[in-house]
Design a protein around this motif. Structure first.
Motif, short mmCIF file in Angstrom:
data_model
loop_
_atom_site.label_atom_id
_atom_site.label_comp_id
_atom_site.label_asym_id
_atom_site.label_seq_id
_atom_site.Cartn_x
_atom_site.Cartn_y
_atom_site.Cartn_z
N ASN A 59 26.55 42.97 46.31
CA ASN A 59 27.66 43.73 47.04
C ASN A 59 28.34 44.66 46.09
O ASN A 59 27.93 44.60 44.73
N PRO A 60 29.44 45.43 46.46
CA PRO A 60 30.11 46.55 45.34
C PRO A 60 30.84 45.71 44.62
O PRO A 60 31.81 46.57 44.00
N TRP A 61 31.28 44.52 44.33
CA TRP A 61 32.27 43.87 43.52
C TRP A 61 31.65 43.38 42.28
O TRP A 61 30.60 42.98 41.95
N ILE A 62 32.72 43.38 41.35
CA ILE A 62 32.58 42.96 39.97
C ILE A 62 33.29 41.85 39.66
O ILE A 62 34.79 41.79 39.63
N ALA A 63 32.85 40.50 39.05
CA ALA A 63 33.69 39.54 38.67
C ALA A 63 33.75 39.75 37.32
O ALA A 63 32.93 39.76 36.32
N GLY A 64 35.03 39.73 36.89
CA GLY A 64 35.34 39.96 35.29
C GLY A 64 36.48 39.27 34.87
O GLY A 64 37.23 38.60 35.74
N GLU A 65 36.63 39.47 33.52
CA GLU A 65 37.60 38.92 32.74
C GLU A 65 38.46 39.87 31.82
O GLU A 65 37.75 40.92 31.45
N VAL A 66 39.63 39.93 31.44
CA VAL A 66 40.26 40.53 30.51
C VAL A 66 40.81 39.59 29.62
O VAL A 66 41.80 38.67 29.93
N VAL A 67 40.67 39.76 28.14
CA VAL A 67 41.13 38.99 27.16
C VAL A 67 41.86 39.90 26.05
O VAL A 67 41.33 40.79 25.66
N ALA B 242 39.36 38.28 37.69
CA ALA B 242 39.64 38.97 38.82
C ALA B 242 38.33 39.28 39.61
O ALA B 242 37.25 39.84 38.68
N ILE B 243 38.38 39.68 40.75
CA ILE B 243 37.06 40.10 41.39
C ILE B 243 37.58 41.54 42.14
O ILE B 243 38.44 41.61 42.71
N THR B 244 36.85 42.55 41.40
CA THR B 244 37.55 43.98 41.69
C THR B 244 36.25 44.87 42.21
O THR B 244 35.03 44.28 42.13
N HIS B 245 36.43 45.85 42.76
CA HIS B 245 35.51 46.83 43.32
C HIS B 245 34.90 47.56 42.36
O HIS B 245 35.46 47.81 41.04
N TYR B 246 33.57 47.82 42.30
CA TYR B 246 32.86 48.50 40.99
C TYR B 246 33.68 49.86 40.57
O TYR B 246 33.57 50.27 39.32
N GLU B 247 34.41 50.50 41.43
CA GLU B 247 34.77 52.07 41.26
C GLU B 247 35.87 51.80 39.84
O GLU B 247 35.71 52.58 38.77
N PRO B 248 36.97 50.89 39.99
CA PRO B 248 37.86 50.81 39.11
C PRO B 248 37.60 50.22 37.91
O PRO B 248 37.90 50.61 36.72
N PHE B 249 36.24 49.30 37.81
CA PHE B 249 35.72 48.64 36.70
C PHE B 249 35.15 49.94 35.98
O PHE B 249 35.06 49.67 34.82
#
Length: 437
Positions: free
Chosen positions: A185-193, A285-292
């Motif tokens: 899918n077009p989503w990214i599961a990410g972290e910010v530390v 967070a899970i975000t769309h690939y474009e802002p990531f």
């Protein structure tokens, strides 16, 4: 080919350049009918190189955006062939709904495939998959004498190695065949530390290497301690619930202000606020690939904020051994200068070699910063940074450079003599003439 005159700039809008003859290409089967009035030419894609690697003052530019056709796409294997003027954004529009993604992408999707190959771009996943060139299966190279090569790791292999990362100097790439990677899918599961020092950044980077495909950091270059935000992510697995619709509306900087909007005061204020933009030390967070992948693509023509004099980007890579000490020196010089960058990016490269002889990435830490062009003051700061990077065994990225000394380039890119034998005699650039002086 349509021929016209014009002034085409690089994305940094520095250095200034005079008139260039523009040859608009539309037919990949056509020969290069270059006017005898032009002694040297250079491919020009979408103008997203920052310095003078895409400029040819007094010469000709082979504008490739008219080579914008998809040739073949195997939705089962993910092998894509397209003309060299196709934008990465256009590829994503085609392949993401079909479950595929670019194997490597830089920080903007408004780059042509030919430009990505010529500069051997890298992305947030270099530590695992290497550069863009590592995923190029083959391409066609058209020389000024009319000869064509189909190049791959096994066919015309020397031309393959010279052209990937070859800065558009070996001839015109007409089409590229690329291996894509599968996604659900077009989503990214990410972290910010949030991190508080370069040493903490290095620990986070090492710990994330085995768990995350994509890692990168924003760093506060106004604070010499090396604090920042470490961002990591993976393509999300199949999701049970639908994600909300994403707005693809873009803002645009409507005009170029008379002076740069980036100053010491605005820099320190922005960096302090950005560093504290999240309350927790760690968020997920899970975000769309474009802002990531492409946060700056949401603000079109953002290079205008630096005013009519433009800006200079400085991207270096330094070895892992002793690299943190070198980065401390670099950040110390920047903080002491009162200058700096709101767009400071720090990442650790892996050790996967590129097939390109002049490819920039190698094992180590890479730091990229944008500096408003204040003339001699800015140039002197960058020269001080050169001394640190050069003494420590590092090098600069040609696609981002506008003023590196020729002996620095030749010292840090040891294959330059081997490469020179493959430069098309009718192709040149402002960058190449500068570093070969």
């Amino acid at each position: 080919m349509a021929v016209e005159g014009g002034v085409y700039r690089s994305w940094g809008r520095y250095p200034a350049v005079g008139n260039q003859r523009i040859f608009r290409l539309h037919d990949r089967f056509a020969a290069l009918s270059i006017s005898t009035e032009v002694q040297r030419v250079l491919p020009y894609g979408h103008g997203r190189s920052y310095g003078d690697v895409c400029l040819n003052d007094g010469g000709g530019l082979l504008h490739t955006r008219g080579l914008d056709r998809f040739i073949a796409f195997d939705v089962v294997t993910g092998v894509l062939r397209c003309e060299a003027g196709v934008l990465l954004a256009e590829i994503l529009d085609l392949v993401v709904p079909r479950g595929w993604f670019l194997p490597v992408t830089p920080g903007t999707r408004f780059v042509t495939v030919g430009g990505a190959l010529a500069n051997d771009v890298h992305g947030k996943n270099h530590h695992l998959v290497g550069t863009f060139g590592c995923h190029v299966r083959r391409f066609e190279l058209l020389r000024s004498d009319g000869e064509r090569f189909e190049c791959s790791p096994h066919e015309s292999a020397d031309w393959f190695g010279a052209t990937i990362g070859g800065l558009g100097l070996t001839g015109l790439v007409t089409w590229v065949e690329l291996q894509l990677r599968r996604i659900a899918n077009p989503w990214i599961a990410g972290e910010v530390v949030r991190f508080h020092s370069l040493e903490e950044f290095a620990e986070l980077s090492r710990a994330a290497d085995g768990d995350y495909e994509y890692t990168v950091s924003w760093i506060d270059c106004a604070a010499a301690v090396g604090r920042g935000l470490f961002m990591c992510g993976n393509h999300a697995p199949a999701l049970s619930a639908e994600r909300p619709q994403v707005s693809h509306k873009k803002l645009r900087v409507p005009f170029t202000p008379p002076v740069s909007l980036i100053s010491g005061l605005t820099l320190r204020a922005f960096n302090a606020l950005y560093y504290r933009k999240q309350l927790a030390e760690r968020t997920t967070a899970i975000t769309h690939y474009e802002p990531f992948f492409y946060p700056l693509d949401g603000l079109l023509e953002w290079n205008r904020i630096y005013g009519p004099r433009g800006f200079l980007q400085y991207q270096c890579v330094v070895p892992v051994e002793g690299g943190l000490d070198l980065l401390h020196e670099v950040l110390g010089q920047i903080a002491a200068s009162g200058s700096g960058s709101v767009l400071a990016v720090l990442k650790q490269f892996g050790d996967i070699p590129s097939p390109g002889w002049l490819s920039f990435p190698r094992s180590g830490f890479t730091l990229a910063l944008d500096f408003p062009n204040y003339g001699e003051r800015t140039l002197q700061l960058l020269e001080r940074l050169d001394v640190i990077v050069r003494t420590g065994g590092g090098r600069l990225y040609p696609a981002k450079d506008a003023r590196m000394a020729g002996d620095f380039f030749r010292q840090s890119y040891t294959d330059w003599e081997r490469f020179s034998a493959y430069v098309d005699p009718q192709f040149s650039s402002d960058f190449w003439r500068r570093v070969m002086e």
